[in-house]
Design a protein around this motif. Sequence first.
Motif, PDB file in Angstrom:
ATOM      1  N   THR A 101       0.909  -1.838  -0.306  1.00  0.00           N
ATOM      2  CA  THR A 101       0.164  -0.200  -0.170  1.00  0.00           C
ATOM      3  C   THR A 101       0.644   1.332   0.137  1.00  0.00           C
ATOM      4  O   THR A 101       0.298   2.587  -0.156  1.00  0.00           O
ATOM      5  CB  THR A 101      -0.567   0.023   1.432  1.00  0.00           C
ATOM      6  OG1 THR A 101      -0.135  -0.329   2.917  1.00  0.00           O
ATOM      7  CG2 THR A 101      -1.849  -1.427   1.668  1.00  0.00           C
ATOM      8  N   HIS A 102       1.853   1.113   0.986  1.00  0.00           N
ATOM      9  CA  HIS A 102       2.707   2.508  -0.160  1.00  0.00           C
ATOM     10  C   HIS A 102       4.466   2.313  -0.195  1.00  0.00           C
ATOM     11  O   HIS A 102       4.529   0.258   0.237  1.00  0.00           O
ATOM     12  CB  HIS A 102       2.656   3.212   1.406  1.00  0.00           C
ATOM     13  CG  HIS A 102       2.754   2.433   3.085  1.00  0.00           C
ATOM     14  ND1 HIS A 102       1.808   1.755   3.652  1.00  0.00           N
ATOM     15  CD2 HIS A 102       4.300   2.746   3.982  1.00  0.00           C
ATOM     16  CE1 HIS A 102       2.689   1.207   4.704  1.00  0.00           C
ATOM     17  NE2 HIS A 102       4.138   1.477   4.673  1.00  0.00           N
ATOM     18  N   GLY A 103       5.198   2.939  -0.039  1.00  0.00           N
ATOM     19  CA  GLY A 103       6.268   3.322   0.368  1.00  0.00           C
ATOM     20  C   GLY A 103       7.464   2.070  -0.750  1.00  0.00           C
ATOM     21  O   GLY A 103       7.105   2.269  -1.903  1.00  0.00           O
ATOM     22  N   LYS A 104       8.616   1.783  -0.723  1.00  0.00           N
ATOM     23  CA  LYS A 104       8.993   0.856  -1.885  1.00  0.00           C
ATOM     24  C   LYS A 104       7.781  -0.248  -2.665  1.00  0.00           C
ATOM     25  O   LYS A 104       8.463  -0.221  -3.398  1.00  0.00           O
ATOM     26  CB  LYS A 104      10.109   0.098  -1.335  1.00  0.00           C
ATOM     27  CG  LYS A 104      11.672  -0.271  -2.384  1.00  0.00           C
ATOM     28  CD  LYS A 104      12.215  -1.060  -1.652  1.00  0.00           C
ATOM     29  CE  LYS A 104      13.651  -1.766  -2.707  1.00  0.00           C
ATOM     30  NZ  LYS A 104      14.621  -2.012  -2.110  1.00  0.00           N
ATOM     31  N   ALA A 105       7.426  -1.055  -1.549  1.00  0.00           N
ATOM     32  CA  ALA A 105       6.593  -1.962  -1.995  1.00  0.00           C
ATOM     33  C   ALA A 105       5.758  -2.028  -2.773  1.00  0.00           C
ATOM     34  O   ALA A 105       5.258  -2.456  -4.148  1.00  0.00           O
ATOM     35  CB  ALA A 105       5.894  -3.042  -0.957  1.00  0.00           C
ATOM     36  N   ARG A 106       5.205  -0.792  -2.778  1.00  0.00           N
ATOM     37  CA  ARG A 106       4.012   0.403  -3.435  1.00  0.00           C
ATOM     38  C   ARG A 106       4.958   0.794  -5.201  1.00  0.00           C
ATOM     39  O   ARG A 106       3.722   0.572  -5.643  1.00  0.00           O
ATOM     40  CB  ARG A 106       3.255   1.661  -3.036  1.00  0.00           C
ATOM     41  CG  ARG A 106       2.340   1.821  -3.734  1.00  0.00           C
ATOM     42  CD  ARG A 106       1.354   0.949  -4.225  1.00  0.00           C
ATOM     43  NE  ARG A 106       0.216   1.910  -4.647  1.00  0.00           N
ATOM     44  CZ  ARG A 106      -1.213   1.550  -4.924  1.00  0.00           C
ATOM     45  NH1 ARG A 106      -1.536   0.318  -4.771  1.00  0.00           N
ATOM     46  NH2 ARG A 106      -2.206   2.258  -5.300  1.00  0.00           N
ATOM     47  N   PHE A 107       5.868   1.114  -4.996  1.00  0.00           N
ATOM     48  CA  PHE A 107       6.761   1.702  -6.384  1.00  0.00           C
ATOM     49  C   PHE A 107       7.210   1.155  -6.899  1.00  0.00           C
ATOM     50  O   PHE A 107       6.547   0.988  -7.756  1.00  0.00           O
ATOM     51  CB  PHE A 107       7.916   2.783  -5.828  1.00  0.00           C
ATOM     52  CG  PHE A 107       9.349   2.983  -6.429  1.00  0.00           C
ATOM     53  CD1 PHE A 107       8.261   3.912  -6.967  1.00  0.00           C
ATOM     54  CD2 PHE A 107       9.878   2.129  -6.943  1.00  0.00           C
ATOM     55  CE1 PHE A 107       9.349   4.221  -8.673  1.00  0.00           C
ATOM     56  CE2 PHE A 107      10.565   2.989  -8.097  1.00  0.00           C
ATOM     57  CZ  PHE A 107      10.190   4.628  -8.646  1.00  0.00           C
ATOM     58  N   GLU A 108       7.027   0.186  -6.338  1.00  0.00           N
ATOM     59  CA  GLU A 108       8.014  -2.225  -7.145  1.00  0.00           C
ATOM     60  C   GLU A 108       6.620  -2.237  -8.582  1.00  0.00           C
ATOM     61  O   GLU A 108       6.933  -2.256  -9.573  1.00  0.00           O
ATOM     62  CB  GLU A 108       8.484  -2.769  -6.457  1.00  0.00           C
ATOM     63  CG  GLU A 108       9.773  -2.703  -5.847  1.00  0.00           C
ATOM     64  CD  GLU A 108       9.941  -3.754  -4.170  1.00  0.00           C
ATOM     65  OE1 GLU A 108      10.910  -3.831  -4.372  1.00  0.00           O
ATOM     66  OE2 GLU A 108       8.586  -4.539  -4.614  1.00  0.00           O
ATOM     67  N   ILE A 109       5.348  -2.287  -7.718  1.00  0.00           N
ATOM     68  CA  ILE A 109       4.275  -2.454  -8.300  1.00  0.00           C
ATOM     69  C   ILE A 109       3.637  -1.319  -9.845  1.00  0.00           C
ATOM     70  O   ILE A 109       3.242  -1.776 -10.704  1.00  0.00           O
ATOM     71  CB  ILE A 109       3.571  -3.130  -7.706  1.00  0.00           C
ATOM     72  CG1 ILE A 109       2.087  -2.470  -6.975  1.00  0.00           C
ATOM     73  CG2 ILE A 109       3.927  -4.553  -7.013  1.00  0.00           C
ATOM     74  CD1 ILE A 109       1.452  -2.445  -5.954  1.00  0.00           C
ATOM     75  N   GLU A 110       3.935  -0.141  -8.952  1.00  0.00           N
ATOM     76  CA  GLU A 110       4.064   0.993  -9.826  1.00  0.00           C
ATOM     77  C   GLU A 110       4.184   0.950 -11.043  1.00  0.00           C
ATOM     78  O   GLU A 110       4.048   1.575 -12.402  1.00  0.00           O
ATOM     79  CB  GLU A 110       2.753   2.031  -9.276  1.00  0.00           C
ATOM     80  CG  GLU A 110       2.333   1.934  -8.083  1.00  0.00           C
ATOM     81  CD  GLU A 110       1.815   3.270  -7.260  1.00  0.00           C
ATOM     82  OE1 GLU A 110       2.573   4.555  -6.971  1.00  0.00           O
ATOM     83  OE2 GLU A 110       0.643   3.426  -6.987  1.00  0.00           O
ATOM     84  N   SER A 111       5.891   1.006 -11.062  1.00  0.00           N
ATOM     85  CA  SER A 111       6.800   0.915 -11.889  1.00  0.00           C
ATOM     86  C   SER A 111       6.951   0.110 -13.315  1.00  0.00           C
ATOM     87  O   SER A 111       7.246  -0.013 -13.590  1.00  0.00           O
ATOM     88  CB  SER A 111       8.042   1.663 -11.198  1.00  0.00           C
ATOM     89  OG  SER A 111       8.831   0.454 -10.403  1.00  0.00           O
ATOM     90  N   ALA A 112       6.695  -1.639 -12.473  1.00  0.00           N
ATOM     91  CA  ALA A 112       6.803  -2.255 -12.967  1.00  0.00           C
ATOM     92  C   ALA A 112       5.721  -2.944 -14.416  1.00  0.00           C
ATOM     93  O   ALA A 112       4.857  -1.829 -14.093  1.00  0.00           O
ATOM     94  CB  ALA A 112       6.958  -4.197 -11.790  1.00  0.00           C
ATOM     95  N   ALA A 113       6.379  -2.780 -15.804  1.00  0.00           N
ATOM     96  CA  ALA A 113       5.731  -3.831 -16.454  1.00  0.00           C
ATOM     97  C   ALA A 113       4.328  -4.685 -15.858  1.00  0.00           C
ATOM     98  O   ALA A 113       4.533  -5.201 -14.745  1.00  0.00           O
ATOM     99  CB  ALA A 113       6.148  -4.269 -17.412  1.00  0.00           C
TER     100      ALA A 113
END
Length: 214
Positions: free
Chosen positions: A158-170
């Motif tokens: 829901t937030h932080g690095k773990a959220r960024f990983e899925i938002e920036s991945a194909a």
Amino acid sequence: MSLDYYFHVETRRSGDWTVPEGFPCSPYRSEPLGEFTWLRGRSRCARLFFGPSAIFPFKPGPPESHARSAFFRDLGPDYDFEENERRISWIPYPDLMVDLWDEMLLVLRCDIGSRDAALFGDGRRPFPVEALRARGHDDFTLDLLQEGEIVTEPIDRTHGKARFEIESAAPEVRAAVTFVASVSKYLGEVRAAAFRDLRVYGADDELRVISMYS
């Protein structure tokens, strides 16, 4: 050749462990051996009972008292326990703690396309089956995903690095997510009921379960 886990029940009568009286007999055998359910050898659910992190660990090898056991007699006098002991294990029925199976929650991990990972939220929610079905996942795939790996910590997407990983991945890139399920749900309601229903054959402390990996 695929190896699977087969579970047999025995009860103590007059100090001897035997198949419960009245247990149904397979049409392929001359006497009942107490088999009541089974698990695929490659099933992750087997980790509930087997392996270094088992929650309800079976004891490796045969139990001490099995002279009158139909299960062990069926193996025959030439069975090599020393060579094949690892294929047999057992557990006293009380150690299974079946009364907790509906309440005890497991944290389970699976991998899914990053476009769907946000559906798992903070990793402490039930599996989002309807939301995933609405996105085109078929029931076979959903069943496989729900047979997740037991882990100790949830993954918060829901937030932080773990959220960024899925938002920036194909969208097709796989991402690890977690969800929670009861022991009964994870094992399967029918199989869980098979374990609980063994109580018709005796008190908890008069029952034991033997597993054969074959």
